[in-house]
Structure formats: C-alpha cells, structure tokens
Design a protein around this motif. Sequence first.
Motif, PDB file in Angstrom:
ATOM      1  N   GLU A 119       0.836  -1.211   0.000  1.00 50.53           N
ATOM      2  CA  GLU A 119       0.000   0.000   0.000  1.00 50.53           C
ATOM      3  C   GLU A 119       0.866   1.254   0.000  1.00 50.53           C
ATOM      4  O   GLU A 119       0.546   2.238  -0.669  1.00 50.53           O
ATOM      5  N   LEU A 120       1.972   1.228   0.736  1.00 44.39           N
ATOM      6  CA  LEU A 120       2.874   2.374   0.742  1.00 44.39           C
ATOM      7  C   LEU A 120       3.471   2.610  -0.643  1.00 44.39           C
ATOM      8  O   LEU A 120       3.636   3.761  -1.073  1.00 44.39           O
ATOM      9  N   LEU A 121       3.807   1.546  -1.359  1.00 39.66           N
ATOM     10  CA  LEU A 121       4.350   1.680  -2.703  1.00 39.66           C
ATOM     11  C   LEU A 121       3.335   2.329  -3.636  1.00 39.66           C
ATOM     12  O   LEU A 121       3.682   3.218  -4.430  1.00 39.66           O
ATOM     13  N   LYS A 122       2.067   1.936  -3.533  1.00 39.65           N
ATOM     14  CA  LYS A 122       1.014   2.561  -4.342  1.00 39.65           C
ATOM     15  C   LYS A 122       0.905   4.046  -4.027  1.00 39.65           C
ATOM     16  O   LYS A 122       0.772   4.877  -4.927  1.00 39.65           O
ATOM     17  N   THR A 123       0.963   4.381  -2.749  1.00 34.91           N
ATOM     18  CA  THR A 123       0.869   5.779  -2.335  1.00 34.91           C
ATOM     19  C   THR A 123       2.037   6.588  -2.880  1.00 34.91           C
ATOM     20  O   THR A 123       1.849   7.698  -3.398  1.00 34.91           O
ATOM     21  N   VAL A 124       3.235   6.061  -2.798  1.00 36.45           N
ATOM     22  CA  VAL A 124       4.415   6.766  -3.303  1.00 36.45           C
ATOM     23  C   VAL A 124       4.302   6.985  -4.810  1.00 36.45           C
ATOM     24  O   VAL A 124       4.571   8.086  -5.304  1.00 36.45           O
ATOM     25  N   LYS A 125       3.886   5.973  -5.547  1.00 38.38           N
ATOM     26  CA  LYS A 125       3.736   6.127  -6.998  1.00 38.38           C
ATOM     27  C   LYS A 125       2.696   7.187  -7.330  1.00 38.38           C
ATOM     28  O   LYS A 125       2.897   7.997  -8.240  1.00 38.38           O
ATOM     29  N   ALA A 126       1.591   7.212  -6.597  1.00 34.67           N
ATOM     30  CA  ALA A 126       0.554   8.222  -6.830  1.00 34.67           C
ATOM     31  C   ALA A 126       1.086   9.622  -6.521  1.00 34.67           C
ATOM     32  O   ALA A 126       0.836  10.569  -7.277  1.00 34.67           O
ATOM     33  N   LEU A 127       1.829   9.766  -5.446  1.00 29.54           N
ATOM     34  CA  LEU A 127       2.402  11.066  -5.099  1.00 29.54           C
ATOM     35  C   LEU A 127       3.433  11.510  -6.125  1.00 29.54           C
ATOM     36  O   LEU A 127       3.501  12.699  -6.473  1.00 29.54           O
ATOM     37  N   GLU A 128       4.229  10.571  -6.635  1.00 29.45           N
ATOM     38  CA  GLU A 128       5.199  10.912  -7.682  1.00 29.45           C
ATOM     39  C   GLU A 128       4.485  11.429  -8.928  1.00 29.45           C
ATOM     40  O   GLU A 128       4.932  12.403  -9.549  1.00 29.45           O
ATOM     41  N   ALA A 129       3.377  10.801  -9.286  1.00 27.29           N
ATOM     42  CA  ALA A 129       2.615  11.237 -10.458  1.00 27.29           C
ATOM     43  C   ALA A 129       2.046  12.636 -10.231  1.00 27.29           C
ATOM     44  O   ALA A 129       2.081  13.484 -11.135  1.00 27.29           O
ATOM     45  N   ARG A 130       1.524  12.887  -9.037  1.00 25.53           N
ATOM     46  CA  ARG A 130       0.991  14.218  -8.729  1.00 25.53           C
ATOM     47  C   ARG A 130       2.081  15.278  -8.773  1.00 25.53           C
ATOM     48  O   ARG A 130       1.875  16.383  -9.287  1.00 25.53           O
ATOM     49  N   ILE A 131       3.249  14.973  -8.249  1.00 27.17           N
ATOM     50  CA  ILE A 131       4.371  15.918  -8.268  1.00 27.17           C
ATOM     51  C   ILE A 131       4.785  16.202  -9.707  1.00 27.17           C
ATOM     52  O   ILE A 131       5.019  17.357 -10.083  1.00 27.17           O
ATOM     53  N   ALA A 132       4.877  15.162 -10.516  1.00 30.70           N
ATOM     54  CA  ALA A 132       5.254  15.348 -11.922  1.00 30.70           C
ATOM     55  C   ALA A 132       4.239  16.236 -12.635  1.00 30.70           C
ATOM     56  O   ALA A 132       4.618  17.124 -13.417  1.00 30.70           O
ATOM     57  N   ALA A 133       2.951  16.037 -12.368  1.00 30.12           N
ATOM     58  CA  ALA A 133       1.911  16.865 -12.993  1.00 30.12           C
ATOM     59  C   ALA A 133       2.033  18.317 -12.535  1.00 30.12           C
ATOM     60  O   ALA A 133       1.913  19.243 -13.346  1.00 30.12           O
ATOM     61  N   LEU A 134       2.272  18.533 -11.257  1.00 30.56           N
ATOM     62  CA  LEU A 134       2.430  19.898 -10.743  1.00 30.56           C
ATOM     63  C   LEU A 134       3.670  20.569 -11.325  1.00 30.56           C
ATOM     64  O   LEU A 134       3.639  21.753 -11.676  1.00 30.56           O
ATOM     65  N   GLU A 135       4.760  19.824 -11.429  1.00 32.95           N
ATOM     66  CA  GLU A 135       5.976  20.382 -12.021  1.00 32.95           C
ATOM     67  C   GLU A 135       5.756  20.748 -13.485  1.00 32.95           C
ATOM     68  O   GLU A 135       6.256  21.777 -13.956  1.00 32.95           O
ATOM     69  N   ALA A 136       5.008  19.933 -14.212  1.00 26.60           N
ATOM     70  CA  ALA A 136       4.702  20.229 -15.611  1.00 26.60           C
ATOM     71  C   ALA A 136       3.870  21.507 -15.713  1.00 26.60           C
ATOM     72  O   ALA A 136       4.120  22.363 -16.578  1.00 26.60           O
ATOM     73  N   ARG A 137       2.892  21.663 -14.820  1.00 28.47           N
ATOM     74  CA  ARG A 137       2.078  22.889 -14.813  1.00 28.47           C
ATOM     75  C   ARG A 137       2.914  24.112 -14.487  1.00 28.47           C
ATOM     76  O   ARG A 137       2.742  25.185 -15.080  1.00 28.47           O
ATOM     77  N   LEU A 138       3.833  23.971 -13.533  1.00 29.82           N
ATOM     78  CA  LEU A 138       4.703  25.094 -13.187  1.00 29.82           C
ATOM     79  C   LEU A 138       5.631  25.471 -14.351  1.00 29.82           C
ATOM     80  O   LEU A 138       5.917  26.651 -14.566  1.00 29.82           O
ATOM     81  N   ALA A 139       6.080  24.484 -15.081  1.00 29.54           N
ATOM     82  CA  ALA A 139       6.954  24.742 -16.229  1.00 29.54           C
ATOM     83  C   ALA A 139       6.222  25.498 -17.329  1.00 29.54           C
ATOM     84  O   ALA A 139       6.827  26.259 -18.080  1.00 29.54           O
ATOM     85  N   GLU A 140       4.899  25.314 -17.425  1.00 27.60           N
ATOM     86  CA  GLU A 140       4.095  26.001 -18.434  1.00 27.60           C
ATOM     87  C   GLU A 140       3.811  27.445 -18.052  1.00 27.60           C
ATOM     88  O   GLU A 140       3.511  28.261 -18.906  1.00 27.60           O
ATOM     89  N   THR A 141       3.891  27.768 -16.781  1.00 25.86           N
ATOM     90  CA  THR A 141       3.559  29.099 -16.284  1.00 25.86           C
ATOM     91  C   THR A 141       4.695  30.061 -16.640  1.00 25.86           C
ATOM     92  O   THR A 141       5.859  29.779 -16.375  1.00 25.86           O
ATOM     93  N   PRO A 142       4.324  31.237 -17.261  1.00 20.25           N
ATOM     94  CA  PRO A 142       5.378  32.201 -17.649  1.00 20.25           C
ATOM     95  C   PRO A 142       6.058  32.852 -16.468  1.00 20.25           C
ATOM     96  O   PRO A 142       5.725  32.995 -15.421  1.00 20.25           O
TER      97      PRO A 142
END
Length: 75
Positions: free
Chosen positions: A52-75
């Motif tokens: 269960e911890l591994l699933k949680t870590v993978k989900a958090l990694e995906a959320r972080i990657a999505a947030l970083e992608a959004r930040l990279a798009e911001t001028p």
Amino acid sequence: ADHADIPDRTELGGQTGVTDEGIPAPGRYFGTPALPQRDAFRQISAQRKLPELLKTVKALEARIAALEARLAETP
C-alpha cells in the motif's frame, strides 16, 4: 562457528535464527536474524504495509510530476 552464546533467561521464538555473534542480552527474541521481539514484530508489521505504501508513493510521484509540468508552463 559451531556454537552461539545465548544468555540465561532468554526466550527465542520458533525458527529464530541465531547468528555466530549469539544473543547480546537476556530477553525475548524472534526472527532471522534474531531481533528483540518488539523490533521483529514492528518489522513484520511494516512489511505488511509495503504494498500500500508503494502505491501511495507512486501516486504522489505522479501528482508531483503533474504539478511540475504545470509550473513549467507558467510564464
């Protein structure tokens, strides 16, 4: 070695693995290698939570990657 030192007043759980160093102090031990019973039970409990911890870590990694992608798009 052909033996291990186990002090008096020591209890070993079934199939406990005592290494060549033996047992450092009287008490209850469990697991392989032999650990104080409380520590061994904590390890077993933590191992059961790993999937269960591994699933949680993978989900958090995906959320972080999505947030970083959004930040990279911001001028």
